[in-house]
Write an enzyme that holds these catalytic residues in place. Structure first.
Site, PDB file in Angstrom:
ATOM      1  N   GLU A 104       0.827  -1.211   0.000  1.00 56.26           N
ATOM      2  CA  GLU A 104       0.000   0.000   0.000  1.00 56.26           C
ATOM      3  C   GLU A 104       0.857   1.254   0.000  1.00 56.26           C
ATOM      4  O   GLU A 104       1.923   1.285   0.607  1.00 56.26           O
ATOM      5  CB  GLU A 104      -0.890   0.021   1.263  1.00 56.26           C
ATOM      6  CG  GLU A 104      -2.303  -0.468   1.034  1.00 56.26           C
ATOM      7  CD  GLU A 104      -3.204   0.555   0.340  1.00 56.26           C
ATOM      8  OE1 GLU A 104      -2.709   1.436  -0.397  1.00 56.26           O
ATOM      9  OE2 GLU A 104      -4.425   0.452   0.544  1.00 56.26           O
ATOM     10  N   ASP A 105       0.361   2.290  -0.646  1.00 56.42           N
ATOM     11  CA  ASP A 105       1.075   3.560  -0.656  1.00 56.42           C
ATOM     12  C   ASP A 105       1.006   4.268   0.695  1.00 56.42           C
ATOM     13  O   ASP A 105       2.011   4.663   1.263  1.00 56.42           O
ATOM     14  CB  ASP A 105       0.527   4.477  -1.771  1.00 56.42           C
ATOM     15  CG  ASP A 105      -0.997   4.609  -1.763  1.00 56.42           C
ATOM     16  OD1 ASP A 105      -1.666   4.004  -0.895  1.00 56.42           O
ATOM     17  OD2 ASP A 105      -1.529   5.332  -2.638  1.00 56.42           O
ATOM     18  N   ASP A 108      -4.181   5.968   5.871  1.00 59.84           N
ATOM     19  CA  ASP A 108      -4.667   7.243   6.414  1.00 59.84           C
ATOM     20  C   ASP A 108      -5.698   6.904   7.498  1.00 59.84           C
ATOM     21  O   ASP A 108      -5.334   6.578   8.620  1.00 59.84           O
ATOM     22  CB  ASP A 108      -5.254   8.024   5.235  1.00 59.84           C
ATOM     23  CG  ASP A 108      -5.637   9.447   5.565  1.00 59.84           C
ATOM     24  OD1 ASP A 108      -5.087  10.005   6.517  1.00 59.84           O
ATOM     25  OD2 ASP A 108      -6.490  10.014   4.850  1.00 59.84           O
ATOM     26  N   LYS A 136      -0.057   7.583   8.259  1.00 64.24           N
ATOM     27  CA  LYS A 136      -0.507   8.826   8.915  1.00 64.24           C
ATOM     28  C   LYS A 136      -1.309   8.422  10.146  1.00 64.24           C
ATOM     29  O   LYS A 136      -2.545   8.420  10.110  1.00 64.24           O
ATOM     30  CB  LYS A 136      -1.453   9.565   7.969  1.00 64.24           C
ATOM     31  CG  LYS A 136      -0.864  10.722   7.214  1.00 64.24           C
ATOM     32  CD  LYS A 136      -2.000  11.561   6.643  1.00 64.24           C
ATOM     33  CE  LYS A 136      -1.884  11.718   5.164  1.00 64.24           C
ATOM     34  NZ  LYS A 136      -3.019  12.470   4.588  1.00 64.24           N
ATOM     35  N   PHE A 157      -1.726  16.558   3.703  1.00 64.78           N
ATOM     36  CA  PHE A 157      -2.040  15.899   2.437  1.00 64.78           C
ATOM     37  C   PHE A 157      -0.792  15.904   1.560  1.00 64.78           C
ATOM     38  O   PHE A 157      -0.241  16.943   1.247  1.00 64.78           O
ATOM     39  CB  PHE A 157      -3.210  16.573   1.725  1.00 64.78           C
ATOM     40  CG  PHE A 157      -3.752  15.720   0.625  1.00 64.78           C
ATOM     41  CD1 PHE A 157      -4.617  14.678   0.917  1.00 64.78           C
ATOM     42  CD2 PHE A 157      -3.371  15.922  -0.693  1.00 64.78           C
ATOM     43  CE1 PHE A 157      -5.095  13.844  -0.089  1.00 64.78           C
ATOM     44  CE2 PHE A 157      -3.846  15.099  -1.708  1.00 64.78           C
ATOM     45  CZ  PHE A 157      -4.713  14.066  -1.396  1.00 64.78           C
ATOM     46  N   ARG A 170       1.239  12.214  -9.533  1.00 63.06           N
ATOM     47  CA  ARG A 170       1.724  10.863  -9.225  1.00 63.06           C
ATOM     48  C   ARG A 170       3.161  10.650  -9.696  1.00 63.06           C
ATOM     49  O   ARG A 170       3.872   9.813  -9.168  1.00 63.06           O
ATOM     50  CB  ARG A 170       0.839   9.814  -9.916  1.00 63.06           C
ATOM     51  CG  ARG A 170      -0.586   9.741  -9.411  1.00 63.06           C
ATOM     52  CD  ARG A 170      -1.238   8.470  -9.936  1.00 63.06           C
ATOM     53  NE  ARG A 170      -2.693   8.485  -9.839  1.00 63.06           N
ATOM     54  CZ  ARG A 170      -3.382   8.150  -8.751  1.00 63.06           C
ATOM     55  NH1 ARG A 170      -2.752   7.795  -7.661  1.00 63.06           N
ATOM     56  NH2 ARG A 170      -4.701   8.167  -8.748  1.00 63.06           N
TER      57      ARG A 170
HETATM   58  P1  IMP Z   1      -7.682   5.434   4.016  1.00 58.59           P
HETATM   59  O1  IMP Z   1      -8.789   4.495   3.648  1.00 58.59           O
HETATM   60  O2  IMP Z   1      -8.209   6.681   4.655  1.00 58.59           O
HETATM   61  O3  IMP Z   1      -6.587   4.797   4.835  1.00 58.59           O
HETATM   62  O4  IMP Z   1      -7.092   5.975   2.668  1.00 58.59           O
HETATM   63  C1  IMP Z   1      -6.184   5.295   1.921  1.00 58.59           C
HETATM   64  C2  IMP Z   1      -6.103   5.888   0.526  1.00 58.59           C
HETATM   65  O5  IMP Z   1      -6.429   7.283   0.507  1.00 58.59           O
HETATM   66  C3  IMP Z   1      -4.697   5.800   0.011  1.00 58.59           C
HETATM   67  O6  IMP Z   1      -4.455   4.574  -0.631  1.00 58.59           O
HETATM   68  C4  IMP Z   1      -4.614   6.990  -0.915  1.00 58.59           C
HETATM   69  O7  IMP Z   1      -5.103   6.640  -2.198  1.00 58.59           O
HETATM   70  C5  IMP Z   1      -5.541   8.007  -0.296  1.00 58.59           C
HETATM   71  N1  IMP Z   1      -4.824   8.984   0.536  1.00 58.59           N
HETATM   72  C6  IMP Z   1      -4.802   9.075   1.880  1.00 58.59           C
HETATM   73  N2  IMP Z   1      -4.034  10.092   2.305  1.00 58.59           N
HETATM   74  C7  IMP Z   1      -3.532  10.660   1.184  1.00 58.59           C
HETATM   75  C8  IMP Z   1      -2.634  11.766   0.959  1.00 58.59           C
HETATM   76  O8  IMP Z   1      -2.108  12.438   1.876  1.00 58.59           O
HETATM   77  N3  IMP Z   1      -2.361  12.037  -0.342  1.00 58.59           N
HETATM   78  C9  IMP Z   1      -2.881  11.327  -1.386  1.00 58.59           C
HETATM   79  N4  IMP Z   1      -3.709  10.298  -1.220  1.00 58.59           N
HETATM   80  C10 IMP Z   1      -4.040   9.960   0.058  1.00 58.59           C
END
Ligand code: IMP
Length: 185
Positions: A104-105, A108, A136, A157, A170
């Protein structure tokens, strides 16, 4: 948008290309050591994890299979998670009895990964672990066990190295904090 200077929209470089490269090599070495003698299936989550997956797989010295999923958690160009996860592209092959590593990238709120873990567990893999380049923790809404984390980052962000805002940025080689003006405009 065509005339946009990508670099000018970045307020601060959080992680340089060299720092990311060193961390990916380190993660690859740890994953290799932890799975000696085994075969791994790397499951990456498009599109944000694409550069990380491409680099990490080459830093792992094991027989690996790769598979790609695409999910959407953010609607449109918003910077807030909707909590809704949709599968846009599913696995191409069975992961039954396989050792799976989700690549995973960024984690959040954790909602996307939480959903994905439950979904993939239902496919009866032998094991599932997670490797996330960025974490994060300040924004977490669900408790998650992440086996490999590249960097913990503050609640800002970020874009670059796969991460987008509105599908742009990207291709930046670093991870940077986007100027609020860039997403408020
Ligand atoms: P989560 O479900 O809130 O954990 O979100 C995960 C996804 O949200 C990641 O795989 C990203 O695609 C996107 N995301 C979360 N934070 C960021 C950020 O700071 N920049 C860009 N994309 C984000």
């Amino acid at each position: 948008m065509t005339e946009r200077d990508l670099h000018a929209d970045v307020a601060e470089i959080l992680l340089t290309e060299d720092e990311i490269g060193a961390k990916v090599r380190d993660l690859g070495a740890r994953i290799t050591a932890d799975h000696a003698g085994r075969r791994l299936t790397l499951v990456s989550v498009l599109k944000g994890s694409l550069p990380f997956m491409a680099d990490l797989m080459r830093a792992i010295d094991l027989p690996v299979r790769i598979d790609l999923m695409e999910v959407s958690s953010y609607g449109g160009a918003s910077t807030e998670s909707s909590g809704l996860v949709r599968i846009l592209k599913d696995l191409s092959a069975s992961i039954a009895n396989e050792d799976v590593l989700i690549v995973e990238d960024i984690i959040d709120t954790g909602l996307t990964l939480n959903y994905l873990m439950r979904y993939l567990r239902g496919k009866n893999p032998r094991s599932i672990k997670v490797c996330a380049l960025l974490d994060k923790p300040a924004r977490r809404l669900v408790e998650l066990d992440i086996d490999y984390i590249g960097f913990e980052i503050p609640d800002e962000f970020v874009v670059g190295y796969g991460l987008d805002f509105g599908e742009i940025y990207r291709n930046l080689r670093f991870v940077g904090v986007l100027r609020p003006e860039a997403y408020e405009s």
